[in-house]
Write a protein that holds these residues in place. Structure first.
Motif, mmCIF file in Angstrom:
data_model
loop_
_atom_site.group_PDB
_atom_site.id
_atom_site.type_symbol
_atom_site.label_atom_id
_atom_site.label_comp_id
_atom_site.label_asym_id
_atom_site.label_seq_id
_atom_site.Cartn_x
_atom_site.Cartn_y
_atom_site.Cartn_z
ATOM 1 N N VAL A 56 6.020 -18.898 39.415
ATOM 2 C CA VAL A 56 7.357 -18.632 38.871
ATOM 3 C C VAL A 56 7.675 -19.571 37.717
ATOM 4 N N SER A 57 8.571 -19.126 36.844
ATOM 5 C CA SER A 57 9.060 -19.971 35.761
ATOM 6 C C SER A 57 10.384 -19.415 35.254
ATOM 7 N N TYR A 58 11.224 -20.298 34.753
ATOM 8 C CA TYR A 58 12.458 -19.906 34.070
ATOM 9 C C TYR A 58 12.186 -19.711 32.586
ATOM 10 N N SER A 59 12.984 -18.851 31.929
ATOM 11 C CA SER A 59 13.006 -18.826 30.468
ATOM 12 C C SER A 59 13.813 -20.037 29.999
ATOM 13 N N ALA A 60 13.753 -20.341 28.719
ATOM 14 C CA ALA A 60 14.435 -21.521 28.185
ATOM 15 C C ALA A 60 15.944 -21.458 28.385
ATOM 16 N N ASP A 61 16.520 -20.249 28.347
ATOM 17 C CA ASP A 61 17.974 -20.100 28.472
ATOM 18 C C ASP A 61 18.433 -19.703 29.875
ATOM 19 N N ASN A 62 17.506 -19.635 30.820
ATOM 20 C CA ASN A 62 17.779 -19.266 32.217
ATOM 21 C C ASN A 62 18.191 -17.809 32.396
ATOM 22 N N ASN A 63 18.134 -16.989 31.376
ATOM 23 C CA ASN A 63 18.500 -15.578 31.506
ATOM 24 C C ASN A 63 17.394 -14.754 32.149
ATOM 25 N N LEU A 64 16.160 -15.282 32.127
ATOM 26 C CA LEU A 64 15.021 -14.596 32.727
ATOM 27 C C LEU A 64 14.334 -15.506 33.733
ATOM 28 N N LEU A 85 12.949 -6.524 33.438
ATOM 29 C CA LEU A 85 13.187 -6.068 32.065
ATOM 30 C C LEU A 85 11.905 -5.608 31.402
ATOM 31 N N PHE A 86 10.831 -6.359 31.651
ATOM 32 C CA PHE A 86 9.530 -5.987 31.097
ATOM 33 C C PHE A 86 8.424 -6.650 31.906
ATOM 34 N N THR A 87 7.209 -6.136 31.738
ATOM 35 C CA THR A 87 6.041 -6.694 32.413
ATOM 36 C C THR A 87 4.980 -7.045 31.379
ATOM 37 N N MET A 88 4.104 -7.934 31.768
ATOM 38 C CA MET A 88 2.963 -8.320 30.927
ATOM 39 C C MET A 88 1.707 -8.199 31.772
ATOM 40 N N GLU A 89 0.785 -7.382 31.316
ATOM 41 C CA GLU A 89 -0.446 -7.143 32.054
ATOM 42 C C GLU A 89 -1.646 -7.660 31.272
ATOM 43 N N GLY A 90 -2.753 -7.830 31.949
ATOM 44 C CA GLY A 90 -3.972 -8.279 31.285
ATOM 45 C C GLY A 90 -4.838 -9.182 32.149
ATOM 46 N N HIS A 91 -4.228 -9.854 33.117
ATOM 47 C CA HIS A 91 -5.021 -10.691 34.018
ATOM 48 C C HIS A 91 -5.868 -9.814 34.932
ATOM 49 N N ARG A 92 -7.070 -10.281 35.219
ATOM 50 C CA ARG A 92 -7.975 -9.550 36.106
ATOM 51 C C ARG A 92 -7.971 -10.105 37.521
ATOM 52 N N ASP A 93 -7.227 -11.185 37.709
ATOM 53 C CA ASP A 93 -7.135 -11.799 39.033
ATOM 54 C C ASP A 93 -5.742 -12.393 39.195
ATOM 55 N N THR A 94 -5.460 -12.916 40.370
ATOM 56 C CA THR A 94 -4.146 -13.437 40.709
ATOM 57 C C THR A 94 -3.719 -14.546 39.766
ATOM 58 N N VAL A 95 -2.513 -14.432 39.229
ATOM 59 C CA VAL A 95 -1.945 -15.479 38.378
ATOM 60 C C VAL A 95 -1.537 -16.635 39.285
ATOM 61 N N THR A 96 -2.100 -17.803 39.006
ATOM 62 C CA THR A 96 -1.856 -18.966 39.864
ATOM 63 C C THR A 96 -0.982 -20.021 39.198
ATOM 64 N N GLY A 97 -0.700 -19.845 37.926
ATOM 65 C CA GLY A 97 0.138 -20.818 37.233
ATOM 66 C C GLY A 97 0.769 -20.235 35.993
ATOM 67 N N MET A 98 1.956 -20.750 35.671
ATOM 68 C CA MET A 98 2.606 -20.375 34.418
ATOM 69 C C MET A 98 3.484 -21.523 33.976
ATOM 70 N N SER A 99 3.619 -21.629 32.664
ATOM 71 C CA SER A 99 4.416 -22.702 32.094
ATOM 72 C C SER A 99 5.001 -22.232 30.780
ATOM 73 N N LEU A 100 6.239 -22.580 30.553
ATOM 74 C CA LEU A 100 6.911 -22.251 29.307
ATOM 75 C C LEU A 100 6.614 -23.342 28.291
ATOM 76 N N SER A 101 6.337 -22.945 27.053
ATOM 77 C CA SER A 101 6.067 -23.930 26.005
ATOM 78 C C SER A 101 7.307 -24.796 25.780
ATOM 79 N N PRO A 102 7.132 -26.008 25.241
ATOM 80 C CA PRO A 102 8.278 -26.913 25.048
ATOM 81 C C PRO A 102 9.427 -26.302 24.240
ATOM 82 N N ASP A 103 9.106 -25.458 23.260
ATOM 83 C CA ASP A 103 10.188 -24.846 22.475
ATOM 84 C C ASP A 103 10.706 -23.553 23.096
ATOM 85 N N GLY A 104 10.123 -23.136 24.232
ATOM 86 C CA GLY A 104 10.596 -21.970 24.947
ATOM 87 C C GLY A 104 10.186 -20.635 24.375
#
Length: 112
Positions: A56-64, A85-104
């Motif tokens: 899980v991760s928050y968007s920079a503005d907490n709206n997502l 609102l939208f999905t992003m596909e492309g991984h071939r296996d379970t997503v185990t991590g996510m991080s928002l860039s410093p500028d969001g």
């Protein structure tokens, strides 16, 4: 030690809000993303997914809130409407991590 009750299965991921230092989101094997308010020591919002949530991760503005799980799809949830609102596909296996860039502006994800 503070204990929070809400999930009924293993918690896989937690992410702090950038906007509110009293808020966090967690994702678990019970297919729930729970938004926590540390002031009340309880969850303030429950987002129900179809599959176990591994990251899980928050968007920079907490709206997502971004979630991903064993379906290998990253979902962007509108926190007000509690819908995808939208999905992003492309991984071939379970997503185990996510991080928002410093500028969001970018969401970085990794899978097994």
């Amino acid at each position: 030690q503070k204990k929070y009750t809400g999930h009924t299965a293993v918690v896989n991921s937690v992410n702090m809000s950038r906007c509110h230092n009293h808020m966090a989101v967690s994702g678990a094997d019970d297919a729930l993303a729970l938004v926590w308010d540390f002031r009340s020591r309880t969850f303030a919002q429950k987002i129900e997914s179809e599959f176990a949530i591994t990251s899980v991760s928050y968007s920079a503005d907490n709206n997502l809130i971004f979630t991903s799980g064993i379906d290998n799809v990253v979902k962007a949830w509108d926190t007000r409407q509690e819908m995808v609102l939208f999905t992003m596909e492309g991984h071939r296996d379970t997503v185990t991590g996510m991080s928002l860039s410093p500028d969001g502006s970018k969401l970085l994800t990794n899978s097994m």
